[in-house]
Design an enzyme around this catalytic site. Structure first.
Site, mmCIF file in Angstrom:
data_model
loop_
_atom_site.group_PDB
_atom_site.id
_atom_site.type_symbol
_atom_site.label_atom_id
_atom_site.label_comp_id
_atom_site.label_asym_id
_atom_site.label_seq_id
_atom_site.Cartn_x
_atom_site.Cartn_y
_atom_site.Cartn_z
ATOM 1 N N GLU A 7 -65.435 -47.664 49.779
ATOM 2 C CA GLU A 7 -65.492 -49.126 50.954
ATOM 3 C C GLU A 7 -67.394 -49.863 50.720
ATOM 4 O O GLU A 7 -68.008 -48.886 51.026
ATOM 5 C CB GLU A 7 -64.729 -49.573 52.459
ATOM 6 N N GLU A 46 -63.023 -56.762 59.061
ATOM 7 C CA GLU A 46 -62.909 -55.624 60.042
ATOM 8 C C GLU A 46 -64.230 -55.319 61.100
ATOM 9 O O GLU A 46 -65.025 -55.327 60.861
ATOM 10 C CB GLU A 46 -62.823 -54.434 59.524
#
Length: 345
Positions: A147, A257
């Site tokens: 990520e 997130e």
């Protein structure tokens, strides 16, 4: 896109970085003056001793971070057993034609996008908020993932500023999980871009908007996953770190997130923001967005994903809007304030 202001980048002076070295950012907060005092050097040396990395030179960036120049072959990545005899790959090689046989799904070899940059409120030091691109392989509860994007993460960085980050895990973050260069794994090759660097400008509601371009691509010659910021190589996750991701990614995600223990069945819900901190509804200038979404598949051609859909697991607290029609380029918006007495108790 003509009205959008682009981020001016990271507060880092390339002229202070030596060729053949990479750098570790040690977060100490703002330091007064241009010189690093004796106490600060002692603190730096303690941290370097812990990771056994003698600094060739220590410099201070304009935003107050201490940057240590270290021999490129003595960076933390090479403490990983899988990289014992690893030879550093200098740059991404041109991908040859490939043929991959799959029983189902799609083989993803890369993903990219332009991520709107904000500085969301984070309620406590053990929580974080991020906007990112991630590539995954494996089951829902035990996946491998790489990520990158921006994050406000007090536990890792020691402050609440928005910073560039990279992350990887091999077990859905149950026992493994590593930001930037805080553990062996990611191999840095850039001499001008430091993971963990602060963005000198962030977006404001009804104000100037800033974005960063993030790209993750597999080198099909080596199997290594390369990370790019603004078209420049930062470094790569070696193939040897992974099992499934050593061949391909089975899914790609773009979005926000929030990490907190006060989510789901816990009350009250965390008040940590996602994106701009607003529930989605107005659009550009108010809500966090990701644009220019592309994937690289086994056709070795960057393209907009054919099969994509919006999803949020806390839709009362954080929202998402996927705009595919009436625009030249599909885009989506996401974000929210977390805790709210009515919507998100």
């Amino acid at each position: 896109m003509g009205e959008m202001a682009m981020s001016r980048g990271l507060r880092l002076k390339e002229k202070n970085i030596f060729w053949g070295m990479f750098f570790i950012i040690l977060i100490h907060g703002i330091v007064d003056g241009k010189l690093i005092n004796r106490e600060k050097l002692i603190e730096i040396n303690k941290k370097l001793k812990q990771i056994n990395r003698p600094a060739v030179k220590s410099i201070q960036s304009e935003d107050g971070d201490i940057i240590d120049c270290v021999d490129i072959y003595k960076q933390p990545a090479f403490d990983h057993p899988a990289l014992k005899n690893h030879t550093i790959q200098v740059s991404l090689s041109l991908p040859p034609p490939v043929a991959i046989l799959l029983s189902q799904g799609t083989a993803y070899l890369g993903a990219q996008g332009d991520i709107n940059v904000w500085n969301p409120y984070v309620a406590s030091d053990d929580e974080y908020s991020a906007a990112e691109i991630s590539l995954k392989n494996g089951p829902y509860d035990d996946f491998e993932s790489i990520e990158s994007g921006w994050a406000v993460n007090p536990k890792v960085y020691g402050d609440r500023r928005t910073r560039l980050f990279a992350y990887w895990t091999t077990d859905a973050s149950k026992k493994t999980g590593c930001f930037d260069l805080t553990c062996p794994g990611f191999v840095q090759t850039s001499k001008s871009i430091a993971l963990g660097s602060v963005f000198d400008t962030v977006s404001k509601i009804q104000g100037a908007q800033y974005q960063i371009s993030i790209s993750i691509q597999m080198d099909t010659n080596t199997g290594n996953w390369w990370l790019k910021y603004g078209g420049q190589n930062i470094g790569y996750w070696p193939k040897s770190l992974f099992v499934g991701l050593s061949h391909m990614a089975s899914s790609v995600e773009w979005g926000g997130e929030v990490k907190s223990s006060h989510i789901g069945q816990t009350h009250p819900h965390t008040g940590t923001d996602m994106g701009s901190g607003r529930m989605v509804g107005v659009g550009f200038g108010f809500d966090c967005f990701i644009r220019n979404i592309r994937i690289l598949d086994n056709s070795v051609t960057w393209k907009f994903p054919t099969y994509s859909f919006p999803y949020t697991d806390e839709y009362y607290c954080y929202d998402i809007y996927y705009q595919r029609y009436g625009v030249t380029e599909p885009e989506f918006y996401f974000g929210g304030p977390g805790y709210d007495e009515i919507r998100c108790p």
